[in-house]
Design an enzyme around this catalytic site. Structure first.
Site, PDB file in Angstrom:
ATOM      1  N   GLU B  70      52.469  -7.219  -8.403  1.00 24.70           N
ATOM      2  CA  GLU B  70      52.481  -7.181  -6.932  1.00 24.70           C
ATOM      3  C   GLU B  70      51.532  -8.202  -6.321  1.00 24.70           C
ATOM      4  OE1 GLU B  70      52.210  -4.449  -8.819  1.00 24.70           O
ATOM      5  OE2 GLU B  70      53.778  -3.042  -8.253  1.00 24.70           O
ATOM      6  N   HIS B 139      51.870   8.861  -5.566  1.00 21.32           N
ATOM      7  CA  HIS B 139      53.283   8.585  -5.294  1.00 21.32           C
ATOM      8  C   HIS B 139      53.800   9.352  -4.080  1.00 21.32           C
ATOM      9  CE1 HIS B 139      53.020   7.275  -9.524  1.00 21.32           C
ATOM     10  NE2 HIS B 139      54.091   6.548  -9.294  1.00 21.32           N
TER      11      HIS B 139
HETATM   12  C1  LIG Z   1      51.176  -0.933  -9.345  1.00 22.13           C
HETATM   13  C2  LIG Z   1      52.437  -0.258  -9.671  1.00 22.13           C
HETATM   14  N1  LIG Z   1      53.601  -0.915  -9.526  1.00 22.13           N
HETATM   15  C3  LIG Z   1      54.780  -0.326  -9.809  1.00 22.13           C
HETATM   16  C4  LIG Z   1      54.819   0.959 -10.274  1.00 22.13           C
HETATM   17  C5  LIG Z   1      56.154   1.629 -10.530  1.00 22.13           C
HETATM   18  N2  LIG Z   1      56.403   1.766 -11.959  1.00 22.13           N
HETATM   19  C6  LIG Z   1      56.115   2.897 -12.617  1.00 22.13           C
HETATM   20  S1  LIG Z   1      56.426   2.781 -14.236  1.00 22.13           S
HETATM   21  C7  LIG Z   1      56.984   1.198 -14.084  1.00 22.13           C
HETATM   22  C8  LIG Z   1      57.451   0.455 -15.276  1.00 22.13           C
HETATM   23  C9  LIG Z   1      56.379   0.323 -16.251  1.00 22.13           C
HETATM   24  O1  LIG Z   1      56.842  -0.356 -17.356  1.00 22.13           O
HETATM   25  P1  LIG Z   1      55.953  -0.444 -18.654  1.00 22.13           P
HETATM   26  O2  LIG Z   1      54.566  -0.839 -18.293  1.00 22.13           O
HETATM   27  O3  LIG Z   1      56.660  -1.281 -19.617  1.00 22.13           O
HETATM   28  O4  LIG Z   1      55.854   1.070 -19.154  1.00 22.13           O
HETATM   29  P2  LIG Z   1      57.041   2.060 -19.537  1.00 22.13           P
HETATM   30  O5  LIG Z   1      57.490   2.730 -18.291  1.00 22.13           O
HETATM   31  O6  LIG Z   1      58.104   1.274 -20.194  1.00 22.13           O
HETATM   32  O7  LIG Z   1      56.400   3.051 -20.443  1.00 22.13           O
HETATM   33  C10 LIG Z   1      56.917   0.780 -12.763  1.00 22.13           C
HETATM   34  C11 LIG Z   1      57.349  -0.525 -12.271  1.00 22.13           C
HETATM   35  C12 LIG Z   1      53.579   1.637 -10.399  1.00 22.13           C
HETATM   36  N3  LIG Z   1      53.528   2.910 -10.827  1.00 22.13           N
HETATM   37  N4  LIG Z   1      52.426   1.018 -10.118  1.00 22.13           N
END
Ligand SMILES: Cc1ncc(C[n+]2csc(CCOP(=O)(O)OP(=O)(O)O)c2C)c(N)n1
Lengths: 328, 350
Positions: B70, B139
């Protein structure tokens, strides 16, 4: 570094407990959400990110940790919490939002805090990095032993906090290890779409620390690489980065239709499920019999069932309890 | 609601999610400089559905999934917008603003001013707000006050699909940064539960709703209820309950917090003499205080009783349903606020 017989059985136990916990949560989560799936309903409301498939990342690392070592995890925390020794009953009660939960229902499944084993997690991507580095710093300044481990997803390593934290850990030579759980997906976005670096272990070089990649979700290889990194950190050798190729056997969260997954991917991943693989190893290497395995699995499941029963039978917090604990 | 009242026989009811996507698509068709960035906005169509169908029509060049970065893409939005593009950029949950706030409030919000008006920053930052479905304290926030407090950003909060479309069109056409805050409970996504009153008739052709014009969504004479987003629906429900007791509540949907239509609020309170502000954002230092101050500053003597606020207590948002529901505004709390108000002595201004 290869696991001893005891370590192998310990890892198997935690893997089975973690998976069965997720399977139990999955069923309970859907209670009250059929035929209409509304996250607000049922005994476990809200978002639910399951860790099925990622158990090797938890056990291969935590096998080397003591309760006094610090772990921060992510929005997908259950497997790591189980392996770190978080109180299972209180954790499940927290996931249900009960008064008997770790935080009395204030946190929920993305905010599991168990200071008695130095475990914490959070829902903001990359947020665990800084606090783990800080804990490592505090250990060093206090002359207290122990290391700090930050788990993070492969999607999250594109977050600024990850890079700043690595630099800090390296320049101050802290007892810090970051574990990248590369399950290939950040919600619907594939790894290749979010970084031009296919192997995140190379990023370690940019910060002046060793980086490793473990392929194929291999529990023993994770155990070996993590063991070396943690030993180095304990001996004042500074931080390390480990990326593990793992698999997300569930949706991003419950209710995810996963339309973005290529056809056949899930079946292929399921065929490489790390838990049957671990069982097969125990049978081949340690003479585990079918009958003994069945007994063990039943006893592990009983631990989860008991925690779930504890959570179900616990009281909901009263509304006004929301006002407590805003300040220390 | 105004939008419903205007509905013709050939009603075309859309969810807020679809109304937002429709406006973005229409602007993209007529203006090639418009593009969209954010997490999971491409193939997934946005976690909250507001970019659904766009990648199929416009492709991944103009509907860009971003890495979870972001800080970088919010800053990039500022740079691209100052270089001839018009951006719609999604911050998936408003709660995530912390990782990119510098780009938002020190850059996006200030560059127009710093440049003496020579630089334009046409960015629409669309972001989801609100709780009520046990998503916990990272959230579920609204943070209206946080954004509205900072000079240089316009702040839009639609309560229904008709407004959502017209306000999105105005947001995209604006040369200043606009924070477009949509409430998850109004999106029309079944998995989040949804307020049926938000899904209303939406004309197919493009139209713009001007900023700074509140809507009087229910007329009344006895008390003025002011809110945005979900609070408008709670206000309407409370007004129904009050009507059963013979109390005629006027309900005002502010629609934009910046600019704020203080005149409409004042005129209503001048008529009713009573004011209740509903805010799902934290109570202190926010919307509810601002609205009450507006009346107090202009002419406090129009008030027949102390104003009331039904707002989120100053606590992080708890996960457990019992605690979260305890803390959230609802129609019953608004009705009791009115009863409290009746108990407060009528003021006499000397
Ligand atoms: C700062 C922020 N941006 C976006 C999100 C929304 N979000 C939650 S999980 C996720 C994906 C995360 O992917 P990864 O780090 O690969 O972990 P996984 O979910 O695959 O375990 C996103 C974009 C968030 N929680 N916090």
């Amino acid at each position: 570094m290869t696991p001893t017989r005891d370590q192998k059985f310990w890892m198997y136990e935690k893997m089975v407990i973690s998976r069965y916990l997720e399977e139990s949560i999955e069923k309970i989560y859907l209670e009250g959400k059929k035929p209409i799936f509304n996250m607000a309903n049922g005994p476990i409301p809200g978002e639910m990110h399951l860790s099925n498939g990622q158990e090797p990342c938890a056990v291969g690392v935590c096998a080397h940790l003591k309760p006094s070592d610090v772990v921060t995890s992510t929005h997908r925390p259950h497997h790591v919490a189980v392996a770190k020794g978080v109180d299972l009953k209180k954790m499940v009660a927290e996931i249900f939002g009960k008064r008997t939960g770790l935080s009395g229902g204030r946190g929920g499944h993305m905010h599991i805090f168990d200071p008695s084993v130095n475990f914490a997690c959070s829902g903001i991507i990359g947020q665990g990095m800084g606090p783990a580095v800080g804990a490592a710093l505090s250990r060093k300044m206090q002359g207290k032993d122990g290391v700090a481990v930050a788990y993070i997803g492969e999607g999250a390593v594109n977050q600024g906090a990850f890079h700043e934290a690595l630099n800090l850990a390296a320049v101050w030579k802290l007892p810090f290890i970051t574990i990248i759980e590369d399950n290939a997906w950040g919600i619907s976005v594939a790894k290749a779409q979010s970084t031009a670096v296919p192997d995140n272990s190379v990023r370690a070089q940019a910060y002046g620390m060793p980086g490793y990649q473990v392929r194929n979700n291999d529990t023993y290889e994770i155990f070996r690489v993590a063991g070396e990194a943690i030993e180095r950190a304990r001996n004042g050798g500074g931080p390390s980065l480990i990326e593990i190729e793992t698999s997300r056997l569930a949706g991003h969260f419950m209710g995810d239709a996963e339309g973005y997954r290529p056809k056949g991917e899930l079946q292929a991943l399921r065929a490489r499920d790390p838990i049957p693989a671990m069982r097969a190893r125990l049978m081949a290497e340690e003479g585990l019999s079918e009958a003994d395995d069945a007994m063990l699995v039943a006893s592990y499941r009983a631990i989860v069932d008991e925690a779930v029963a504890f959570a179900r039978n616990s009281e909901d917090p009263a509304g006004e309890e929301a006002l407590q604990h805003v300040f220390a | 609601m105004t939008a419903q009242a205007a509905a013709p026989a050939n009603e075309r009811r859309l969810t807020i999610a679809r109304a937002m996507a429709e406006s973005i698509a229409q602007e993209m068709r007529t203006d090639p400089s418009v593009f969209v960035m954010g997490e999971d906005i491409g193939q997934l169509g946005g976690v909250f559905g507001n970019t659904r169908g766009l990648i199929e029509e416009f492709g991944s060049e103009r509907i860009r999934d971003t890495p979870i970065s972001e800080t970088a893409f919010m800053g990039a939005a500022v740079g691209a917008a100052s270089d001839g593009m018009r951006l719609v950029v999604e911050l998936m949950f408003v709660d995530f603003f912390g990782v990119c706030f510098d780009a938002i409030y020190n850059s996006m919000a200030k560059n127009v001013y710093f440049s003496g008006g020579n630089v334009k920053v046409p960015v629409v930052l669309m972001t989801s707000t609100g709780g009520g479905y046990s998503d916990g304290g990272q959230h579920s926030q609204c943070l209206y006050g946080t954004f509205a407090h900072l000079p240089g950003m316009k702040v839009v909060v639609p309560s229904n699909a008709y407004d959502a479309k017209g306000l999105m069109t105005s947001s995209i056409r604006d040369d200043s940064p606009v924070i477009y805050m949509f409430h998850k409970g109004l999106q029309g996504m079944g998995w989040l539960g949804t307020e049926p009153g938000a899904t209303v008739h939406v004309p197919e052709e493009a139209y713009a709703i001007p900023f700074g014009k509140a809507a009087v969504v229910r007329k009344g004479t006895d008390v003025t209820i002011v809110s945005v987003g979900m609070g408008v629906h709670q206000g309407l429900k409370a007004a129904e309950k009050l009507a059963a007791e013979g109390v005629q509540a006027e309900v005002i949907d502010l629609r934009t917090l910046v600019p704020l239509d203080r005149d409409t609020v004042f005129d209503s309170v001048a008529k009713t003499g009573r004011l209740i502000v509903i805010d799902e954002d934290y109570k202190s230092y926010g919307l509810s205080g601002e609205i009450i101050a507006t009346i107090a500053e202009r002419d406090i003597s129009v008030l027949k009783a102390s104003p009331q606020r039904v707002a989120y207590p100053d606590i992080p948002i708890p996960f457990a349903r019992s605690m979260e529901q305890y803390a959230l505004p609802n129609a019953d709390k608004i009705v009791s606020a009115f009863r409290n108000m009746k108990r407060t002595r009528t003021w006499r201004w000397l």
